[in-house]
Design a protein around this motif. Structure first.
Motif, PDB file in Angstrom:
ATOM      1  N   ASP A  69      83.944 -86.708  26.439  1.00 36.64           N
ATOM      2  CA  ASP A  69      83.581 -85.346  25.878  1.00 36.64           C
ATOM      3  C   ASP A  69      84.875 -85.127  25.057  1.00 36.64           C
ATOM      4  O   ASP A  69      86.050 -85.693  25.418  1.00 36.64           O
ATOM      5  CB  ASP A  69      83.368 -84.331  26.973  1.00 36.64           C
ATOM      6  N   GLN A  70      84.776 -84.354  23.970  1.00 41.32           N
ATOM      7  CA  GLN A  70      86.052 -83.979  23.247  1.00 41.32           C
ATOM      8  C   GLN A  70      85.985 -82.400  22.874  1.00 41.32           C
ATOM      9  O   GLN A  70      84.887 -82.263  22.362  1.00 41.32           O
ATOM     10  CB  GLN A  70      86.056 -85.004  21.885  1.00 41.32           C
ATOM     11  N   VAL A  71      87.227 -81.905  22.971  1.00 40.18           N
ATOM     12  CA  VAL A  71      87.257 -80.348  22.684  1.00 40.18           C
ATOM     13  C   VAL A  71      88.635 -80.388  21.886  1.00 40.18           C
ATOM     14  O   VAL A  71      89.583 -81.047  22.188  1.00 40.18           O
ATOM     15  CB  VAL A  71      87.511 -79.838  23.930  1.00 40.18           C
ATOM     16  N   ALA A  72      88.189 -79.986  20.592  1.00 34.96           N
ATOM     17  CA  ALA A  72      89.367 -79.609  19.707  1.00 34.96           C
ATOM     18  C   ALA A  72      90.271 -78.230  20.392  1.00 34.96           C
ATOM     19  O   ALA A  72      89.516 -77.473  20.688  1.00 34.96           O
ATOM     20  CB  ALA A  72      88.822 -79.315  18.252  1.00 34.96           C
ATOM     21  N   ASP A  73      91.442 -78.236  20.166  1.00 37.30           N
ATOM     22  CA  ASP A  73      92.283 -77.327  20.882  1.00 37.30           C
ATOM     23  C   ASP A  73      93.129 -76.702  19.659  1.00 37.30           C
ATOM     24  O   ASP A  73      94.080 -77.484  19.188  1.00 37.30           O
ATOM     25  CB  ASP A  73      93.174 -77.902  21.881  1.00 37.30           C
ATOM     26  N   LEU A  74      93.043 -75.412  19.604  1.00 37.16           N
ATOM     27  CA  LEU A  74      93.802 -74.925  18.372  1.00 37.16           C
ATOM     28  C   LEU A  74      94.721 -73.858  19.091  1.00 37.16           C
ATOM     29  O   LEU A  74      93.894 -72.656  19.602  1.00 37.16           O
ATOM     30  CB  LEU A  74      93.174 -74.385  17.189  1.00 37.16           C
ATOM     31  N   ALA A  78      89.488 -73.568  22.382  1.00 39.17           N
ATOM     32  CA  ALA A  78      88.523 -74.492  22.189  1.00 39.17           C
ATOM     33  C   ALA A  78      87.825 -74.322  20.911  1.00 39.17           C
ATOM     34  O   ALA A  78      87.228 -73.111  20.820  1.00 39.17           O
ATOM     35  CB  ALA A  78      87.656 -74.860  23.301  1.00 39.17           C
ATOM     36  N   ILE A  79      87.905 -75.268  20.022  1.00 39.08           N
ATOM     37  CA  ILE A  79      87.025 -75.180  18.835  1.00 39.08           C
ATOM     38  C   ILE A  79      86.036 -76.290  18.905  1.00 39.08           C
ATOM     39  O   ILE A  79      86.316 -77.600  19.036  1.00 39.08           O
ATOM     40  CB  ILE A  79      87.980 -75.758  17.453  1.00 39.08           C
ATOM     41  N   GLY A  80      84.761 -76.088  18.749  1.00 40.72           N
ATOM     42  CA  GLY A  80      83.542 -76.795  19.259  1.00 40.72           C
ATOM     43  C   GLY A  80      83.153 -77.288  17.813  1.00 40.72           C
ATOM     44  O   GLY A  80      83.669 -77.182  16.818  1.00 40.72           O
ATOM     45  N   LYS A  81      81.803 -77.811  17.900  1.00 43.38           N
ATOM     46  CA  LYS A  81      80.970 -78.441  16.951  1.00 43.38           C
ATOM     47  C   LYS A  81      80.621 -77.143  15.926  1.00 43.38           C
ATOM     48  O   LYS A  81      80.054 -76.273  16.529  1.00 43.38           O
ATOM     49  CB  LYS A  81      79.974 -79.193  17.126  1.00 43.38           C
ATOM     50  N   PRO A  82      80.993 -77.250  14.588  1.00 42.39           N
ATOM     51  CA  PRO A  82      80.500 -75.914  13.882  1.00 42.39           C
ATOM     52  C   PRO A  82      78.957 -75.909  13.706  1.00 42.39           C
ATOM     53  O   PRO A  82      78.662 -74.669  13.923  1.00 42.39           O
ATOM     54  CB  PRO A  82      81.245 -76.274  12.728  1.00 42.39           C
ATOM     55  N   CYS A 145      80.744 -82.523  14.400  1.00 41.43           N
ATOM     56  CA  CYS A 145      81.979 -83.169  14.810  1.00 41.43           C
ATOM     57  C   CYS A 145      83.077 -81.895  15.221  1.00 41.43           C
ATOM     58  O   CYS A 145      83.091 -80.891  14.477  1.00 41.43           O
ATOM     59  CB  CYS A 145      82.835 -83.819  13.770  1.00 41.43           C
ATOM     60  N   ALA A 146      83.556 -81.936  16.276  1.00 41.78           N
ATOM     61  CA  ALA A 146      84.382 -80.837  17.030  1.00 41.78           C
ATOM     62  C   ALA A 146      85.734 -80.642  15.744  1.00 41.78           C
ATOM     63  O   ALA A 146      86.094 -81.850  15.330  1.00 41.78           O
ATOM     64  CB  ALA A 146      85.169 -81.344  18.292  1.00 41.78           C
ATOM     65  N   ALA A 169      90.224 -92.289  20.058  1.00 50.01           N
ATOM     66  CA  ALA A 169      90.122 -91.022  20.738  1.00 50.01           C
ATOM     67  C   ALA A 169      89.632 -89.950  19.896  1.00 50.01           C
ATOM     68  O   ALA A 169      88.812 -88.946  20.296  1.00 50.01           O
ATOM     69  CB  ALA A 169      91.484 -90.561  21.598  1.00 50.01           C
ATOM     70  N   LEU A 170      90.211 -90.040  18.682  1.00 48.90           N
ATOM     71  CA  LEU A 170      89.733 -88.938  17.696  1.00 48.90           C
ATOM     72  C   LEU A 170      88.553 -88.935  17.250  1.00 48.90           C
ATOM     73  O   LEU A 170      87.825 -87.949  16.723  1.00 48.90           O
ATOM     74  CB  LEU A 170      90.755 -88.897  16.588  1.00 48.90           C
ATOM     75  N   ILE A 171      87.642 -90.171  17.342  1.00 48.24           N
ATOM     76  CA  ILE A 171      86.565 -90.340  17.005  1.00 48.24           C
ATOM     77  C   ILE A 171      85.453 -89.989  18.003  1.00 48.24           C
ATOM     78  O   ILE A 171      84.186 -89.813  17.773  1.00 48.24           O
ATOM     79  CB  ILE A 171      86.212 -91.885  16.279  1.00 48.24           C
ATOM     80  N   GLY A 172      85.993 -90.067  19.353  1.00 43.66           N
ATOM     81  CA  GLY A 172      85.155 -89.483  20.429  1.00 43.66           C
ATOM     82  C   GLY A 172      85.088 -90.185  21.665  1.00 43.66           C
ATOM     83  O   GLY A 172      84.469 -89.947  22.602  1.00 43.66           O
ATOM     84  N   LEU A 173      85.754 -91.476  21.653  1.00 38.98           N
ATOM     85  CA  LEU A 173      85.757 -92.355  22.728  1.00 38.98           C
ATOM     86  C   LEU A 173      87.055 -93.220  22.826  1.00 38.98           C
ATOM     87  O   LEU A 173      87.155 -94.007  21.942  1.00 38.98           O
ATOM     88  CB  LEU A 173      84.466 -93.320  22.818  1.00 38.98           C
ATOM     89  N   PRO A 174      87.843 -92.836  23.684  1.00 41.87           N
ATOM     90  CA  PRO A 174      89.151 -93.558  23.626  1.00 41.87           C
ATOM     91  C   PRO A 174      88.971 -94.903  24.156  1.00 41.87           C
ATOM     92  O   PRO A 174      89.004 -95.142  25.481  1.00 41.87           O
ATOM     93  CB  PRO A 174      90.060 -92.733  24.738  1.00 41.87           C
ATOM     94  N   LEU A 175      88.873 -95.938  23.544  1.00 45.39           N
ATOM     95  CA  LEU A 175      88.600 -97.333  23.764  1.00 45.39           C
ATOM     96  C   LEU A 175      89.654 -97.897  24.813  1.00 45.39           C
ATOM     97  O   LEU A 175      89.385 -98.866  25.485  1.00 45.39           O
ATOM     98  CB  LEU A 175      88.086 -98.054  22.649  1.00 45.39           C
ATOM     99  N   ILE A 176      90.882 -97.628  24.632  1.00 43.90           N
ATOM    100  CA  ILE A 176      91.773 -98.372  25.411  1.00 43.90           C
ATOM    101  C   ILE A 176      91.654 -97.826  26.978  1.00 43.90           C
ATOM    102  O   ILE A 176      91.638 -98.568  27.557  1.00 43.90           O
ATOM    103  CB  ILE A 176      93.127 -98.024  24.917  1.00 43.90           C
ATOM    104  N   ARG A 177      91.495 -96.666  26.943  1.00 46.29           N
ATOM    105  CA  ARG A 177      91.165 -96.155  28.500  1.00 46.29           C
ATOM    106  C   ARG A 177      89.858 -96.543  28.886  1.00 46.29           C
ATOM    107  O   ARG A 177      89.618 -96.557  29.960  1.00 46.29           O
ATOM    108  CB  ARG A 177      91.378 -94.431  28.302  1.00 46.29           C
ATOM    109  N   THR A 178      88.838 -96.660  27.943  1.00 49.88           N
ATOM    110  CA  THR A 178      87.564 -97.046  28.344  1.00 49.88           C
ATOM    111  C   THR A 178      87.724 -98.385  28.902  1.00 49.88           C
ATOM    112  O   THR A 178      87.125 -98.686  30.065  1.00 49.88           O
ATOM    113  CB  THR A 178      86.573 -96.655  27.341  1.00 49.88           C
TER     114      THR A 178
END
Length: 191
Positions: A69-74, A78-82, A145-146, A169-178
């Motif tokens: 899951d991804q949440v934009a934080d301003l 939380a700033i969600g999908k518009p 997109c968030a 991670a910015l696209i939605g799935l942090p592959l290094i951590r995955t």
């Protein structure tokens, strides 16, 4: 090899996971994504990533299930999908000339394992006028997109800088951590 399942219907996450060249199935997690009262964006991303993985794992015992899951934080909000053009324009106006942090969490649930990792991506948007916002939204239509921007597309033109130790991670799935979580579950992408 146990079945690998992505608990997501996001085409962005599916495209990212496909880069690892492991066979997987994508299944909708059917999780309520409403934030809890006072829940911080990072905590929300982590809770939802784990809830998605657990929801699908309950239906597929023995599988390795990835939730994200991804949440934009301003400024802690939380700033969600518009969802709509007008909401996206409003989000971009609010973020114009400011920094936002995208909190992206990934969780794995497998027999004997439930683990979660989170990546933070700091994004600085350039100062945007209404004409630039409108041109971008008409071109990319990032309503799912968030934060209302697709960095993997024309949205990169909205930015001054991106800082992260896990670039997807910015696209939605942090592959290094995955990849690290997959190894913990006994799946090696390079095997």
């Amino acid at each position: 090899m146990p079945p690998l399942i992505l608990a997501s219907t996001s085409r962005y996450r599916q495209e990212l996971l496909a880069r690892l060249r492991l066979p997987f199935e994508a299944i909708a997690p059917d999780v309520d994504e409403t934030a809890l009262p006072g829940e911080a964006p990072a905590a929300l991303a982590e809770r939802l990533a784990l809830a998605k993985a657990r929801a699908v794992a309950a239906r597929f015992p023995g599988a390795v299930v990835i939730g994200s899951d991804q949440v934009a934080d301003l400024d802690g909000e939380a700033i969600g999908k518009p969802g709509t053009h007008d909401a996206a324009a409003q989000q971009l106006r609010r973020m114009s000339g400011r920094a936002a942090v995208f909190q992206t969490a990934v969780a794995i649930v497998a027999p004997g394992l439930a683990a979660i990792e989170r990546a933070e991506v700091r994004v600085r948007l350039r100062v945007l006028n209404d004409a630039a916002i409108e041109a971008y939204l008409l071109a990319d239509q990032p309503y799912d997109c968030a934060g209302s921007a697709k960095v993997e597309s024309l949205g990169i033109a909205l930015l001054d800088a991106v800082e992260s130790d896990d670039p997807t991670a910015l696209i939605g799935l942090p592959l290094i951590r995955t990849c690290a979580l997959l190894r913990r579950a006994g799946l090696e992408p390079l095997a």
